[in-house]
Design a protein around this motif. Structure first.
Motif, PDB file in Angstrom:
ATOM      1  N   ARG A  75       0.836  -1.212   0.000  1.00 45.17           N
ATOM      2  CA  ARG A  75       0.000   0.000   0.000  1.00 45.17           C
ATOM      3  C   ARG A  75       0.861   1.249   0.000  1.00 45.17           C
ATOM      4  NH1 ARG A  75      -3.043  -1.799   4.745  1.00 45.17           N
ATOM      5  NH2 ARG A  75      -4.152  -3.597   3.964  1.00 45.17           N
ATOM      6  N   ARG A  76       1.919   1.235   0.810  1.00 44.56           N
ATOM      7  CA  ARG A  76       2.816   2.385   0.883  1.00 44.56           C
ATOM      8  C   ARG A  76       3.470   2.623  -0.479  1.00 44.56           C
ATOM      9  NH1 ARG A  76       6.555   0.838   4.725  1.00 44.56           N
ATOM     10  NH2 ARG A  76       4.811   0.171   5.977  1.00 44.56           N
ATOM     11  N   GLY A  77       3.883   1.550  -1.136  1.00 47.48           N
ATOM     12  CA  GLY A  77       4.508   1.666  -2.449  1.00 47.48           C
ATOM     13  C   GLY A  77       3.531   2.164  -3.500  1.00 47.48           C
ATOM     14  N   LEU A  78       2.285   1.711  -3.435  1.00 41.20           N
ATOM     15  CA  LEU A  78       1.288   2.154  -4.404  1.00 41.20           C
ATOM     16  C   LEU A  78       0.957   3.623  -4.212  1.00 41.20           C
ATOM     17  CD1 LEU A  78      -1.203  -0.849  -4.548  1.00 41.20           C
ATOM     18  CD2 LEU A  78       0.397  -0.109  -6.294  1.00 41.20           C
ATOM     19  N   ARG A  79       0.901   4.077  -2.967  1.00 41.27           N
ATOM     20  CA  ARG A  79       0.638   5.497  -2.732  1.00 41.27           C
ATOM     21  C   ARG A  79       1.737   6.349  -3.343  1.00 41.27           C
ATOM     22  NH1 ARG A  79      -0.248   4.947   3.203  1.00 41.27           N
ATOM     23  NH2 ARG A  79      -2.114   3.723   3.240  1.00 41.27           N
ATOM     24  N   GLY A  80       2.965   5.918  -3.201  1.00 43.76           N
ATOM     25  CA  GLY A  80       4.074   6.660  -3.786  1.00 43.76           C
ATOM     26  C   GLY A  80       3.990   6.683  -5.308  1.00 43.76           C
ATOM     27  N   ASP A  81       3.605   5.565  -5.929  1.00 45.17           N
ATOM     28  CA  ASP A  81       3.462   5.512  -7.376  1.00 45.17           C
ATOM     29  C   ASP A  81       2.330   6.415  -7.849  1.00 45.17           C
ATOM     30  OD1 ASP A  81       5.501   3.730  -7.463  1.00 45.17           O
ATOM     31  OD2 ASP A  81       4.227   1.954  -7.700  1.00 45.17           O
ATOM     32  N   ASP A  82       1.220   6.425  -7.107  1.00 44.96           N
ATOM     33  CA  ASP A  82       0.094   7.267  -7.502  1.00 44.96           C
ATOM     34  C   ASP A  82       0.455   8.744  -7.422  1.00 44.96           C
ATOM     35  OD1 ASP A  82      -2.549   5.187  -6.125  1.00 44.96           O
ATOM     36  OD2 ASP A  82      -1.515   5.128  -8.047  1.00 44.96           O
ATOM     37  N   ASP A  83       1.233   9.124  -6.415  1.00 48.32           N
ATOM     38  CA  ASP A  83       1.620  10.520  -6.279  1.00 48.32           C
ATOM     39  C   ASP A  83       2.480  10.962  -7.457  1.00 48.32           C
ATOM     40  OD1 ASP A  83       0.274  10.702  -3.933  1.00 48.32           O
ATOM     41  OD2 ASP A  83       2.029  10.467  -2.652  1.00 48.32           O
ATOM     42  N   THR A  84       3.418  10.139  -7.876  1.00 45.20           N
ATOM     43  CA  THR A  84       4.301  10.543  -8.970  1.00 45.20           C
ATOM     44  C   THR A  84       3.577  10.535 -10.295  1.00 45.20           C
ATOM     45  OG1 THR A  84       5.105   8.277  -9.210  1.00 45.20           O
ATOM     46  CG2 THR A  84       6.392   9.747  -7.813  1.00 45.20           C
TER      47      THR A  84
END
Length: 71
Positions: free
Chosen positions: A50-59
């Protein structure tokens, strides 16, 4: 060597799943401990994803990229 490591991880995951089912049916104490560790490991893996997906969505939101920008 990598294949051996992957097979070992797969075997541990399968053993953990068996222990979760066995613990749900009232297995011995060591099975409940292994089941708890397996479930905790799954939760940690999900939290990391989830943490990794949030970072991908932000970029992807900042640069305007994405599959919906065709039309």
């Amino acid at each position: 060597m990598i294949l051996f490591a992957l097979v070992a991880v797969l075997a541990l995951a399968a053993f953990g799943c068996v222990c979760v089912v066995w613990a749900a049916r009232g297995g011995p104490r060591w099975v409940r401990v292994v089941a708890t560790a397996t479930l905790l490991g799954g939760e940690l893996a999900r939290a990391g994803r989830r943490r990794g997906l949030r970072g991908d969505d932000d970029t992807s939101g900042r640069d305007g990229g994405g599959s919906g920008s065709d039309g």
